[in-house]
Each structure stands twice: as C-alpha cells, then as structure tokens.
Design an enzyme around this catalytic site. Structure first.
Site, PDB file in Angstrom:
ATOM      1  N   GLY A   1      10.756 -33.456 -30.454  1.00 51.49           N
ATOM      2  CA  GLY A   1      11.116 -32.497 -31.490  1.00 51.49           C
ATOM      3  C   GLY A   1      10.017 -32.174 -32.484  1.00 51.49           C
ATOM      4  O   GLY A   1      10.305 -31.842 -33.640  1.00 51.49           O
ATOM      5  N   SER A   2       8.751 -32.228 -32.068  1.00 47.31           N
ATOM      6  CA  SER A   2       7.698 -31.901 -33.040  1.00 47.31           C
ATOM      7  C   SER A   2       7.684 -30.402 -33.360  1.00 47.31           C
ATOM      8  O   SER A   2       7.398 -30.018 -34.504  1.00 47.31           O
ATOM      9  CB  SER A   2       6.332 -32.378 -32.563  1.00 47.31           C
TER      10      SER A   2
ATOM     11  N   LEU B   1      18.991 -22.871 -18.131  1.00 47.33           N
ATOM     12  CA  LEU B   1      20.183 -22.236 -18.704  1.00 47.33           C
ATOM     13  C   LEU B   1      20.799 -21.246 -17.711  1.00 47.33           C
ATOM     14  O   LEU B   1      20.079 -20.583 -16.955  1.00 47.33           O
ATOM     15  CB  LEU B   1      19.799 -21.517 -19.990  1.00 47.33           C
TER      16      LEU B   1
ATOM     17  N   HIS C   1       6.203 -22.429 -24.507  1.00 47.49           N
ATOM     18  CA  HIS C   1       5.758 -23.045 -23.256  1.00 47.49           C
ATOM     19  C   HIS C   1       4.281 -23.418 -23.404  1.00 47.49           C
ATOM     20  O   HIS C   1       3.476 -22.602 -23.875  1.00 47.49           O
ATOM     21  CB  HIS C   1       5.950 -22.067 -22.092  1.00 47.49           C
TER      22      HIS C   1
ATOM     23  N   LEU D   1      12.890 -18.697 -15.236  1.00 47.23           N
ATOM     24  CA  LEU D   1      12.219 -19.719 -16.048  1.00 47.23           C
ATOM     25  C   LEU D   1      10.803 -19.296 -16.473  1.00 47.23           C
ATOM     26  O   LEU D   1      10.010 -18.858 -15.631  1.00 47.23           O
ATOM     27  CB  LEU D   1      12.155 -21.024 -15.229  1.00 47.23           C
ATOM     28  N   ASP D   2      10.511 -19.442 -17.760  1.00 48.36           N
ATOM     29  CA  ASP D   2       9.162 -19.212 -18.309  1.00 48.36           C
ATOM     30  C   ASP D   2       8.616 -17.817 -17.982  1.00 48.36           C
ATOM     31  O   ASP D   2       7.400 -17.646 -17.792  1.00 48.36           O
ATOM     32  CB  ASP D   2       8.175 -20.284 -17.800  1.00 48.36           C
TER      33      ASP D   2
ATOM     34  N   GLU E   1       0.878 -24.899 -31.117  1.00 47.49           N
ATOM     35  CA  GLU E   1       2.314 -24.602 -30.970  1.00 47.49           C
ATOM     36  C   GLU E   1       2.994 -24.628 -32.337  1.00 47.49           C
ATOM     37  O   GLU E   1       3.835 -23.784 -32.652  1.00 47.49           O
ATOM     38  CB  GLU E   1       2.985 -25.625 -30.048  1.00 47.49           C
TER      39      GLU E   1
HETATM   40  C1  GRF Z   1       6.058 -28.747 -26.093  1.00 49.15           C
HETATM   41  O1  GRF Z   1       4.818 -28.915 -25.477  1.00 49.15           O
HETATM   42  C2  GRF Z   1       6.642 -27.411 -25.745  1.00 49.15           C
HETATM   43  O2  GRF Z   1       5.707 -26.429 -25.544  1.00 49.15           O
HETATM   44  C3  GRF Z   1       7.363 -27.700 -24.446  1.00 49.15           C
HETATM   45  O3  GRF Z   1       7.854 -28.993 -24.568  1.00 49.15           O
HETATM   46  C4  GRF Z   1       7.093 -29.722 -25.530  1.00 49.15           C
HETATM   47  C5  GRF Z   1       8.061 -30.174 -26.570  1.00 49.15           C
HETATM   48  O4  GRF Z   1       7.473 -30.985 -27.533  1.00 49.15           O
HETATM   49  N1  GRF Z   1       8.351 -26.701 -24.188  1.00 49.15           N
HETATM   50  P1  GRF Z   1       8.253 -31.281 -28.878  1.00 49.15           P
HETATM   51  O5  GRF Z   1       9.594 -31.901 -28.468  1.00 49.15           O
HETATM   52  O6  GRF Z   1       8.451 -29.996 -29.613  1.00 49.15           O
HETATM   53  O7  GRF Z   1       7.411 -32.253 -29.610  1.00 49.15           O
END
Ligand code: GRF
Length: 208
Positions: free
Chosen positions: A15-16, A96, A112, A147-148, A177
């Site tokens: 969950g970062s 989903l 992603h 997907l993606d 991100e």
């Molecule tokens: C991230 O690299 C995101 O791009 C991918 O999954 C990872 C999740 O990391 N979809 P976090 O849980 O947000 O730390």
C-alpha cells in the site's frame, strides 16, 4: 471549490501508493478525499496505515466467493455504500470482471510499473532488465476490460543503470509512482482528465 470527490482505494498488499494518495489527500485544497480503503486480503500491510489515518477500511476476501462476479459485486456494494465517486487500484492483485469495469468506466484508475504498452502483467522490472532496456517507468491508466490496456493518462520514465538489479530499479520506479498517481488522480477529481470513446482528454485536448 466544488465538493471534493470521494475515492475508494483497492489494495492487496504493502500500500505505498495508497499511502502517497492518502498523504496527498490531507494537503490543503486537495480536490479529493479518501472515503474507503478496501482489501481482498485481511493481512494487507496497507490496511494499518489507512486505519491509523482514520480512514474506513473493509476486507472482502476473494476466497469467500466461488465466482469472480460475486466477489466483484460484494466489493461494489461496499464501494457504493461509502459513496465513492472514483476508484483507485493500488497494487490490487485481482482481475476484475467486465461488469465491474463497466460500472466504474471513466472513474477507475490503475498504476502499472512499466512504460505501457511494454511489459503488461507481472515481473515488469525483471523483464525490463532481461531485455536490456535503457529506460523503464510507470503508467497511470484508466481501467478497461483487458488487463493493463486502458487509455493512458500519465507516465514517468527512469533510466535503467548498468548496475541495477530488480530492487534498485523497482525502488527508482516506485518513487515516481508516488508522484504521478496522486497527480493523475487530482486531474480526474478536477475533471481536467476525462475518458471518451477510450480516448483520454486533458483540459479538453486529446492526450497521446
Ligand atoms: C506497484 O509497483 C504498482 O505499480 C503495482 O503494484 C505495486 C504496488 O505497490 N500495481 P504498493 O502496494 O502501492 O506499495
């Protein structure tokens, strides 16, 4: 300012990105607020941060539902009960159903860890290293049934260094991100970004 948009964040783990979005939501004049963090795993690390931030959390364990559609409908009911305008996938590791994707069409984002359309799916950093890429990155896109593959809103590029391993490269991408996800979400909340006929518009202009 218009009413803040309400956001439900779906997670499966660390969950970062969720954390970066919650932190952004707590800054002055942010156009969105987080109304729910929902996980398919009760042990998702990110739930603790959400709870400590005073945000409502919910768990819908996918194992409890024999059919994907039933699981998705259970999630949808909770998202709607919390009156979320927007849905953000942040490391949410379930595919989903078409029905769920359609319900939130134009209102649901994913991040992603690659420069899409390169490296859809898993192990993106490892694959970028194996392929000898000199550039890598992350993409925020609308969620579409495949997907993606949804329409792209924003990307961040990073260099791939000769000394990189999966950890160093993924950390460099992750730092980006945490910048581009809140930024794209602000655009969506402000209705600066819209989706029409699978095309992204930013401030009324077609993007990419
Ligand atoms: C991230 O690299 C995101 O791009 C991918 O999954 C990872 C999740 O990391 N979809 P976090 O849980 O947000 O730390």
């Amino acid at each position: 300012m218009d009413r803040k948009k309400t956001v439900a964040i779906l997670i499966s783990g660390r969950g970062s990105n969720m954390q970066a979005i919650i932190n952004d939501s707590q800054t002055d004049n942010c156009p969105y607020q987080v109304c729910l963090v929902l996980s398919n795993r009760p042990d998702a690390e990110g739930l603790k941060f959400a709870q400590a931030s005073g945000i409502a959390t919910a768990v819908v364990a996918h194992q409890d539902y024999p059919e994907r559609e039933q699981f998705d409908r259970a999630m949808q009911a909770i998202i709607e009960a919390h009156q979320a305008d927007l849905v953000v996938l942040a490391g949410f590791m379930r595919i989903l159903s078409a029905e769920f994707v359609q319900t939130f069409n134009g209102r649901m984002l994913n991040i992603h860890p690659s420069l899409l359309p390169k490296f859809k799916g898993l192990h993106t950093h490892q694959r970028a290293l194996q392929d000898g890429e000199t550039e890598h990155g992350a993409t925020v896109h609308f969620v579409s049934p495949e997907l993606d593959s949804g329409a792209i809103i924003l990307q961040a590029k990073v260099p791939v260094l000769p000394t990189d391993d999966v950890d160093s490269l993924s950390n460099r991408v992750l730092a980006q991100e945490h910048i581009i996800y809140p930024k794209a979400l602000r655009w969506l909340a402000q209705q600066r970004v819209t989706l029409r006929d699978n095309q992204v518009y930013l401030d009324g202009q077609p993007k990419m």
